[in-house]
Write a protein that holds these residues in place. Structure first.
Motif, PDB file in Angstrom:
ATOM      1  N   PHE A  29       0.837  -1.210   0.000  1.00  0.00           N
ATOM      2  CA  PHE A  29       0.000   0.000   0.000  1.00  0.00           C
ATOM      3  C   PHE A  29       0.871   1.258   0.000  1.00  0.00           C
ATOM      4  O   PHE A  29       0.588   2.221  -0.706  1.00  0.00           O
ATOM      5  CB  PHE A  29      -0.900  -0.032   1.246  1.00  0.00           C
ATOM      6  CG  PHE A  29      -1.905   1.077   1.313  1.00  0.00           C
ATOM      7  CD1 PHE A  29      -3.127   0.962   0.657  1.00  0.00           C
ATOM      8  CD2 PHE A  29      -1.653   2.236   2.054  1.00  0.00           C
ATOM      9  CE1 PHE A  29      -4.075   1.985   0.727  1.00  0.00           C
ATOM     10  CE2 PHE A  29      -2.588   3.255   2.115  1.00  0.00           C
ATOM     11  CZ  PHE A  29      -3.802   3.134   1.458  1.00  0.00           C
ATOM     12  N   PRO A  32       3.124   1.923  -3.866  1.00  0.00           N
ATOM     13  CA  PRO A  32       2.352   1.496  -5.053  1.00  0.00           C
ATOM     14  C   PRO A  32       3.183   1.582  -6.329  1.00  0.00           C
ATOM     15  O   PRO A  32       3.888   2.560  -6.546  1.00  0.00           O
ATOM     16  CB  PRO A  32       1.191   2.504  -5.089  1.00  0.00           C
ATOM     17  CG  PRO A  32       1.678   3.704  -4.362  1.00  0.00           C
ATOM     18  CD  PRO A  32       2.650   3.207  -3.325  1.00  0.00           C
ATOM     19  N   GLU A  38       6.306  -3.435 -10.915  1.00  0.00           N
ATOM     20  CA  GLU A  38       6.098  -3.855  -9.519  1.00  0.00           C
ATOM     21  C   GLU A  38       7.346  -4.508  -8.938  1.00  0.00           C
ATOM     22  O   GLU A  38       7.306  -5.616  -8.409  1.00  0.00           O
ATOM     23  CB  GLU A  38       4.917  -4.846  -9.437  1.00  0.00           C
ATOM     24  CG  GLU A  38       3.652  -4.432 -10.165  1.00  0.00           C
ATOM     25  CD  GLU A  38       3.552  -5.043 -11.552  1.00  0.00           C
ATOM     26  OE1 GLU A  38       4.608  -5.250 -12.190  1.00  0.00           O
ATOM     27  OE2 GLU A  38       2.434  -5.304 -12.021  1.00  0.00           O
ATOM     28  N   TYR A  85      -0.526  -7.370  -7.758  1.00  0.00           N
ATOM     29  CA  TYR A  85       0.091  -6.350  -6.892  1.00  0.00           C
ATOM     30  C   TYR A  85       0.367  -5.050  -7.625  1.00  0.00           C
ATOM     31  O   TYR A  85       1.160  -4.236  -7.171  1.00  0.00           O
ATOM     32  CB  TYR A  85       1.369  -6.898  -6.229  1.00  0.00           C
ATOM     33  CG  TYR A  85       2.127  -7.911  -7.079  1.00  0.00           C
ATOM     34  CD1 TYR A  85       2.921  -7.498  -8.139  1.00  0.00           C
ATOM     35  CD2 TYR A  85       1.996  -9.284  -6.830  1.00  0.00           C
ATOM     36  CE1 TYR A  85       3.581  -8.421  -8.931  1.00  0.00           C
ATOM     37  CE2 TYR A  85       2.655 -10.217  -7.624  1.00  0.00           C
ATOM     38  CZ  TYR A  85       3.453  -9.784  -8.670  1.00  0.00           C
ATOM     39  OH  TYR A  85       4.103 -10.702  -9.461  1.00  0.00           O
ATOM     40  N   ALA A  87      -0.608  -1.281  -8.966  1.00  0.00           N
ATOM     41  CA  ALA A  87      -1.450  -0.167  -8.521  1.00  0.00           C
ATOM     42  C   ALA A  87      -1.956   0.598  -9.748  1.00  0.00           C
ATOM     43  O   ALA A  87      -1.604   0.272 -10.882  1.00  0.00           O
ATOM     44  CB  ALA A  87      -0.645   0.747  -7.616  1.00  0.00           C
ATOM     45  N   GLY A  92      -2.608   5.115  -6.450  1.00  0.00           N
ATOM     46  CA  GLY A  92      -2.172   4.040  -5.554  1.00  0.00           C
ATOM     47  C   GLY A  92      -3.010   2.780  -5.687  1.00  0.00           C
ATOM     48  O   GLY A  92      -3.481   2.443  -6.781  1.00  0.00           O
ATOM     49  N   HIS A  93      -3.199   2.107  -4.541  1.00  0.00           N
ATOM     50  CA  HIS A  93      -3.891   0.818  -4.579  1.00  0.00           C
ATOM     51  C   HIS A  93      -5.406   0.966  -4.473  1.00  0.00           C
ATOM     52  O   HIS A  93      -6.053   0.352  -3.624  1.00  0.00           O
ATOM     53  CB  HIS A  93      -3.317  -0.128  -3.519  1.00  0.00           C
ATOM     54  CG  HIS A  93      -2.112  -0.859  -4.010  1.00  0.00           C
ATOM     55  ND1 HIS A  93      -2.172  -1.768  -5.045  1.00  0.00           N
ATOM     56  CD2 HIS A  93      -0.806  -0.785  -3.657  1.00  0.00           C
ATOM     57  CE1 HIS A  93      -0.963  -2.234  -5.300  1.00  0.00           C
ATOM     58  NE2 HIS A  93      -0.108  -1.651  -4.478  1.00  0.00           N
ATOM     59  N   HIS A  98      -3.121  -4.762  -3.333  1.00  0.00           N
ATOM     60  CA  HIS A  98      -2.248  -5.075  -2.190  1.00  0.00           C
ATOM     61  C   HIS A  98      -2.907  -6.137  -1.304  1.00  0.00           C
ATOM     62  O   HIS A  98      -2.243  -6.963  -0.712  1.00  0.00           O
ATOM     63  CB  HIS A  98      -1.939  -3.808  -1.380  1.00  0.00           C
ATOM     64  CG  HIS A  98      -3.143  -3.107  -0.838  1.00  0.00           C
ATOM     65  ND1 HIS A  98      -4.183  -2.670  -1.639  1.00  0.00           N
ATOM     66  CD2 HIS A  98      -3.492  -2.780   0.430  1.00  0.00           C
ATOM     67  CE1 HIS A  98      -5.104  -2.108  -0.878  1.00  0.00           C
ATOM     68  NE2 HIS A  98      -4.715  -2.154   0.386  1.00  0.00           N
ATOM     69  N   ARG A 344      -9.656   2.968  -1.685  1.00  0.00           N
ATOM     70  CA  ARG A 344      -8.242   2.700  -1.364  1.00  0.00           C
ATOM     71  C   ARG A 344      -8.003   2.851   0.143  1.00  0.00           C
ATOM     72  O   ARG A 344      -7.434   1.973   0.790  1.00  0.00           O
ATOM     73  CB  ARG A 344      -7.363   3.696  -2.139  1.00  0.00           C
ATOM     74  CG  ARG A 344      -5.881   3.607  -1.846  1.00  0.00           C
ATOM     75  CD  ARG A 344      -5.143   4.811  -2.398  1.00  0.00           C
ATOM     76  NE  ARG A 344      -5.557   6.026  -1.702  1.00  0.00           N
ATOM     77  CZ  ARG A 344      -5.488   7.247  -2.203  1.00  0.00           C
ATOM     78  NH1 ARG A 344      -5.035   7.447  -3.428  1.00  0.00           N
ATOM     79  NH2 ARG A 344      -5.884   8.295  -1.504  1.00  0.00           N
TER      80      ARG A 344
END
Ligand SMILES: [Zn+2]
Length: 384
Positions: A29, A32, A38, A85, A87, A92-93, A98, A344
């Motif tokens: 988290f 991201p 990633e 995984y 984002a 972000g996530h 996540h 999120r």
């Protein structure tokens, strides 16, 4: 030891591992990374799994941020958990990936413990770039899921859906090439690519009424001229298509290509078209496998059911290789939609974290049922 005592063991482990699972979710988290970038996520998860005794293969099948991790004991059911995984750019996530990674890792960890009792294999596939539909399409094309008995993951959402419908999606760019010319002095020398763009868009609008329910065509105009006094010689339309059935998806694509050809013919433009993103197939639902998991939802107080329909994901391609499920697990007390900042932030609230551990148990217990009673696989396979 029978199923009930193994179940207790798995749930106890899921609870004991809570801190590790939450730390993983928090790390992902806080860091991201978007599709195919990633690197930190992949390093964190693979280090973790290696320390937990999994055999880990990084840069799996040549994909920089994909991995595969395995624990096994002889020949038995082969169970795959899928971890996403990536984002979203800029927020972000907001799709909760996540949590997907953390739940799948947590489930594999808890379930791997019972391999001392049952023969079988627990694998986790790290599948990057879900948001751009790349990771699982690439891996499925290379046949890596073949030979597994089931594949599963849970996707966090505002509410829970055991049987989500996920439909095929793919997108094409339509490039029209015309001929530039002075719009006032020599318009008759020009071949107008903007007209082709407009005609394609209108042709698609005319097509909509004749399409089956649930079909979607949506897009943008990427290029349609630079100056008002020049006949545009270049026009680009980017369209995405979604359809409920795979065969029909292909039919829709052909119909849209015909719309583009008609626009090219009418204006005299040349047309080139190609996929700008991989085609994600629709999720081939596996009711028998969903039912194995369904048994456990009420046991953990999950009853916030709603029907979520119309999404698409690269997991569709996995589901045509191996029986696959991706139920949605409600992780919010409010109802923020995924891909929003509110969603999120809700994922890391106490309610979301509690639900994440429930998710670990749902996944692990579904696997346990199959290890304990491999006969269930007969019914599951029948649906392929
Ligand atoms: Zn997602």
């Amino acid at each position: 030891m029978g199923f009930e005592s193994q179940k207790e063991r798995v749930c106890k482990l899921a609870d004991e591992n809570r801190e590790k699972i939450v730390s993983m979710a928090q790390y992902l988290f806080d860091n991201p990374e978007i599709a195919l970038e990633e690197v930190k996520a992949c390093a964190y998860i693979t280090d973790f799994l290696r320390k937990e005794g999994f055999e880990v293969e990084e840069k799996f099948e040549g994909m920089e941020t994909a991995f595969k991790a395995v624990k096994k004991n002889g020949d038995g059911p082969r169970i795959a958990f899928l971890a996403e995984y990536d984002a979203l750019p800029g927020c972000g996530h907001a799709c909760g990936h996540h949590m997907i990674a953390s739940m799948s890792v947590g489930a594999a960890l808890a379930l791997a413990e019972v391999l001392d009792t049952y023969p079988g294999e627990i694998a986790i596939f790290g599948t990057p770039a879900e948001e751009t539909g790349e990771g699982k399409v690439y891996l499925a094309d290379r046949g890596v899921f073949k030979g597994y008995d089931v594949a599963m993951m849970l996707h966090p959402n505002a509410r829970t859906t055991i049987y989500p419908k996920m439909i095929a999606i793919g997108g094409m760019d339509f490039n029209f090439t015309g001929k530039a010319s002075h719009a006032g002095t020599y318009p008759y020398d020009g071949v107008n690519a903007l007209d082709a763009v407009v005609l394609l868009y209108n042709n698609v609008n005319a097509l909509r009424q004749q399409l089956k329910d649930g079909t979607r065509i949506h897009g943008i105009i990427l290029e349609a001229g630079k100056a008002a006094n020049v006949i545009p010689d270049k026009g680009v339309v980017r369209l995405e298509f979604r359809a409920k059935e795979q065969d029909y998806f292909e039919e829709v694509v052909q119909k849209v290509v015909n719309c583009a050809k008609a626009a090219a013919l009418a204006t005299g433009c040349e047309l080139e078209y190609d996929w700008f993103e991989p085609v994600c197939k629709g999720l081939k639902s596996n009711r028998a496998l969903e039912e194995v998991m369904e048994e456990f939802f009420p046991q953990f107080g999950v009853d916030d059911f709603i029907l979520i329909d119309g999404g698409s994901s690269d997991i569709g391609n996995v589901s045509w290789e191996v029986p696959t499920i991706e139920p949605m697990l409600g992780v919010c007390e409010g109802e923020p939609g995924i891909h929003t900042a509110d969603f999120r932030d809700a994922t890391m609230l106490p309610y979301g974290l509690d639900r994440m551990i429930v998710g670990v148990k749902l996944l692990a217990l579904t696997g346990l049922r199959i290890l304990d009673n491999p006969k269930l696989l007969e019914k599951i396979r029948e649906e392929m």
